[in-house]
Design a protein around this motif. Sequence first.
Motif, mmCIF file in Angstrom:
data_model
loop_
_atom_site.group_PDB
_atom_site.id
_atom_site.type_symbol
_atom_site.label_atom_id
_atom_site.label_comp_id
_atom_site.label_asym_id
_atom_site.label_seq_id
_atom_site.Cartn_x
_atom_site.Cartn_y
_atom_site.Cartn_z
ATOM 1 N N MET A 49 0.819 -1.180 0.000
ATOM 2 C CA MET A 49 0.000 0.000 0.000
ATOM 3 C C MET A 49 0.874 1.260 0.000
ATOM 4 S SD MET A 49 -3.099 0.496 -0.147
ATOM 5 C CE MET A 49 -4.341 1.678 0.130
ATOM 6 N N ARG A 50 2.089 1.130 0.513
ATOM 7 C CA ARG A 50 2.992 2.277 0.544
ATOM 8 C C ARG A 50 3.373 2.740 -0.851
ATOM 9 N NH1 ARG A 50 7.362 1.176 5.235
ATOM 10 N NH2 ARG A 50 6.725 2.955 6.463
ATOM 11 N N ARG A 51 3.407 1.813 -1.780
ATOM 12 C CA ARG A 51 3.842 2.149 -3.128
ATOM 13 C C ARG A 51 2.844 3.040 -3.849
ATOM 14 N NH1 ARG A 51 7.311 -2.883 -5.115
ATOM 15 N NH2 ARG A 51 7.883 -3.615 -3.071
ATOM 16 N N LEU A 52 1.627 3.115 -3.339
ATOM 17 C CA LEU A 52 0.615 3.973 -3.948
ATOM 18 C C LEU A 52 0.671 5.400 -3.414
ATOM 19 C CD1 LEU A 52 -2.415 1.541 -4.037
ATOM 20 C CD2 LEU A 52 -0.851 2.123 -5.875
ATOM 21 N N TRP A 53 1.654 5.716 -2.566
ATOM 22 C CA TRP A 53 1.789 7.062 -2.020
ATOM 23 C C TRP A 53 3.113 7.692 -2.398
ATOM 24 C CZ3 TRP A 53 -2.458 9.288 -1.065
ATOM 25 C CH2 TRP A 53 -3.543 8.554 -0.633
ATOM 26 N N THR A 54 3.657 7.306 -3.531
ATOM 27 C CA THR A 54 4.848 7.966 -4.061
ATOM 28 C C THR A 54 4.399 9.257 -4.758
ATOM 29 O OG1 THR A 54 4.685 6.775 -6.144
ATOM 30 C CG2 THR A 54 6.013 5.750 -4.405
ATOM 31 N N PRO A 55 5.312 10.161 -5.040
ATOM 32 C CA PRO A 55 4.898 11.407 -5.719
ATOM 33 C C PRO A 55 4.180 11.175 -7.052
ATOM 34 C CG PRO A 55 7.100 11.666 -4.827
ATOM 35 C CD PRO A 55 6.709 10.224 -4.609
ATOM 36 N N TRP A 111 -8.709 2.643 -11.228
ATOM 37 C CA TRP A 111 -8.857 1.412 -10.444
ATOM 38 C C TRP A 111 -8.003 0.289 -11.027
ATOM 39 C CZ3 TRP A 111 -11.478 -3.194 -11.941
ATOM 40 C CH2 TRP A 111 -11.599 -4.126 -10.915
ATOM 41 N N ARG A 112 -7.993 0.156 -12.364
ATOM 42 C CA ARG A 112 -7.174 -0.884 -12.994
ATOM 43 C C ARG A 112 -5.692 -0.647 -12.748
ATOM 44 N NH1 ARG A 112 -8.742 -3.874 -17.898
ATOM 45 N NH2 ARG A 112 -6.565 -4.328 -17.686
ATOM 46 N N GLU A 113 -5.250 0.613 -12.814
ATOM 47 C CA GLU A 113 -3.843 0.918 -12.563
ATOM 48 C C GLU A 113 -3.460 0.612 -11.115
ATOM 49 O OE1 GLU A 113 -1.310 1.902 -14.586
ATOM 50 O OE2 GLU A 113 -2.695 1.454 -16.197
ATOM 51 N N VAL A 114 -4.322 0.940 -10.164
ATOM 52 C CA VAL A 114 -4.048 0.630 -8.757
ATOM 53 C C VAL A 114 -3.973 -0.877 -8.566
ATOM 54 C CG1 VAL A 114 -5.033 0.709 -6.434
ATOM 55 C CG2 VAL A 114 -4.992 2.770 -7.834
ATOM 56 N N ARG A 154 1.784 -6.075 -8.976
ATOM 57 C CA ARG A 154 3.233 -6.047 -9.210
ATOM 58 C C ARG A 154 4.005 -5.973 -7.900
ATOM 59 N NH1 ARG A 154 3.551 -1.854 -14.244
ATOM 60 N NH2 ARG A 154 2.786 -3.281 -15.842
ATOM 61 N N ALA A 155 3.459 -5.246 -6.925
ATOM 62 C CA ALA A 155 4.128 -5.137 -5.630
ATOM 63 C C ALA A 155 4.157 -6.483 -4.919
ATOM 64 C CB ALA A 155 3.431 -4.096 -4.766
ATOM 65 N N THR A 156 3.075 -7.245 -4.978
ATOM 66 C CA THR A 156 3.067 -8.557 -4.328
ATOM 67 C C THR A 156 3.985 -9.527 -5.057
ATOM 68 O OG1 THR A 156 1.095 -9.209 -5.568
ATOM 69 C CG2 THR A 156 0.758 -8.271 -3.369
ATOM 70 N N GLU A 157 4.059 -9.419 -6.386
ATOM 71 C CA GLU A 157 4.968 -10.292 -7.136
ATOM 72 C C GLU A 157 6.430 -9.942 -6.835
ATOM 73 O OE1 GLU A 157 3.877 -9.890 -11.201
ATOM 74 O OE2 GLU A 157 2.063 -11.099 -10.995
ATOM 75 N N ALA A 158 6.704 -8.665 -6.631
ATOM 76 C CA ALA A 158 8.082 -8.253 -6.332
ATOM 77 C C ALA A 158 8.487 -8.674 -4.928
ATOM 78 C CB ALA A 158 8.228 -6.745 -6.491
ATOM 79 N N ASP A 159 7.519 -8.752 -4.001
ATOM 80 C CA ASP A 159 7.826 -9.112 -2.622
ATOM 81 C C ASP A 159 8.020 -10.606 -2.426
ATOM 82 O OD1 ASP A 159 7.718 -6.481 -1.964
ATOM 83 O OD2 ASP A 159 5.669 -6.551 -1.164
ATOM 84 N N THR A 160 7.474 -11.434 -3.303
ATOM 85 C CA THR A 160 7.634 -12.878 -3.150
ATOM 86 C C THR A 160 9.034 -13.273 -3.592
ATOM 87 O OG1 THR A 160 6.743 -13.253 -5.358
ATOM 88 C CG2 THR A 160 5.195 -13.366 -3.510
ATOM 89 N N PRO A 161 9.666 -14.202 -2.877
ATOM 90 C CA PRO A 161 11.017 -14.622 -3.264
ATOM 91 C C PRO A 161 10.967 -15.416 -4.569
ATOM 92 C CG PRO A 161 10.205 -15.983 -1.466
ATOM 93 C CD PRO A 161 9.191 -14.894 -1.690
#
Length: 140
Positions: A1-7, A60-63, A69-76
């Motif tokens: 959720m943090r990734r959705l609060w970048t500039p 909504w689709r972009e979010v 993508r964030a969950t895929e990046a976090d998985t080893p």
Amino acid sequence: MRRLWTPAWIARHVAMVVLVVGFLGLGWWQISRATAGNSLSWGYAVEWPIFAGFVVYVWWREVKLARRRATEADTPPVDPAVEPAPTVTTGSRPAVRRPVRVSRVPATGDVGEDTDLAAYNHYLSWLNANPGARPGDYPG
């Protein structure tokens, strides 16, 4: 959720809100014009909320895509040596198979030459040898 609060994402959120509020405001303005007697404005009064809905849908689709993508990046990453080979299934989903290596045979020069290609190459070599000549001067 943090990734959705970048500039960049904050700019997208603000743009979505501004566009939706603007489109709905324009729709309300068209309704006021339509009730004043402008019959063409009824069509525009319907279009502007549709545009606002489209903006919300794209946002909504972009979010959703960013969260995936964030969950895929976090998985080893999975070790391919440990992972079993995918099985081929028949059904509504396409089967995933390993790529097949195909050996390529180099082309040999023994193939008969195309006569049209040979004539064209001869014409090009003549044009190169005679730089001031016009195409109509070609003797062949």
